[in-house]
Design a protein around this motif. Sequence first.
Motif: not given
Length: 466
Positions: A329-330, A325
């Motif tokens: 985003p993570l 990812l």
Amino acid sequence: MTQAPGGWSRPVALTVAAAFFLEQTDATILATALPAIAHDFGMRPGDVGVALTAYLVTVAALIPVSGWLSDRYGGRRVFLTAVAGFVGASVLCGLSSSLAMLVTGRVIQGVAGAMMVPVGRYIVLSGTAKTDLVRAVAYLTWPALAAPVVAPFVGGVVTQYAGWPWIFFVNVPLGAVLLAVAWRVIPATTPTGRSGLDVPTLLLVVTGVVGLVVGLDLVTDPRRTWAATGLLTVAAAGLGWAVRRARRAPTPMLDLRAFARPTFRASGTGGVAYRTAVASVPFLLPLLLQDGFGWTPVEAGLMVMWVFVGNFAIKPVTTPLLRALGFRPLIAASSAGLAATMVACALITPGTPAWVTAGIFLLSGVFRSVGFTGYNTLQFADVPAEQMNGASTLSSTVTQLANGLGVALAAVCVRAVDATAGYRFALLVMAAVAVLSMAALLRLPPGAAEHVRRPVPTPTARQKVS
């Protein structure tokens, strides 16, 4: 010594992780024993709280010295000395017959802890290639996740069945084993001969950290408003002056060059807010369950263990998630998830089914684990080897301050509102802090630290020939 692929040593990483676990467990395990200690000393539990504060303040204030000691005397020597000092101070704490003796032992423990954390991390990271950074950081992350969650339950059990001195005495056999293993596996390092400790900057940092911690502790007491204001003002001036000196000094005690790199800067700003929110959870949840809901320490400790389960259940897949990812985003999802679970914790009641509460705590642990791994890897992604020692020291200082701020800010919120509502209010405030942590992260370019997330594979011998 057995070397893991990529040139980094798995035994060394595990040894340093064990030292981190010992140090961080000791930093929080004392909280559940304070009433018993106060009873033995003939004091109120609140008066004995200085034993907790003395440790946290000492660690935060003296971490910057560890980089200088490591350069001057070698990381291995400093690390082994710190472990031995920590064990000796534990004996002094366990034998304490007065508050003054206990506080003295805790201060000595804090000095040793301030040396173990950044020096141990530097020993591991200095021999780690960028391609192995994610795996190496994963080994060093789990103590920070597990220790604050396990400590309250273990502290309650030990205090109830063996007596509070054994909270410290148990460190002796564990520390002896750790010292023997570290002596065998930690590699020797060559001191650089660095000299000229910046004493004025050290005094400014100590003044700033002590003023910040004590000022926050006094801020909700109407009788001490002026004292709190004065201490916080002194703290801001001291830390600001220390930063100014660090920018101008040729060999500063605090090496701020890592902040010039966006990835480290994002971790040092947004990551601080995230860690502040995370640090409040092990402090607030046991109090909510015990003081708010009337649970026993064992019942509360067992329920909080679900946070610990979430930490470790997700750990095997954090690295694959990070590679799939990406950092932005993570970590953003982790921050949002952490905030959501804190709001959910604020909404639970004594009548909430146990499986629902356990599920919320489990998810909280999952988001903590993923976010920690992401931030801890991101901050060192672009730091060159020659700056790693200074960056590790700076990171440890900032992290320790965030831990202290998390507990202090949560305590301020609890005292601002009476009864159970105080814990709910504190959880909601810390949820907002978790959301705010995403601001710095979202300013990073989408491809930040891509070389760490998806390292370029080393060509095989056949590929080189062709």
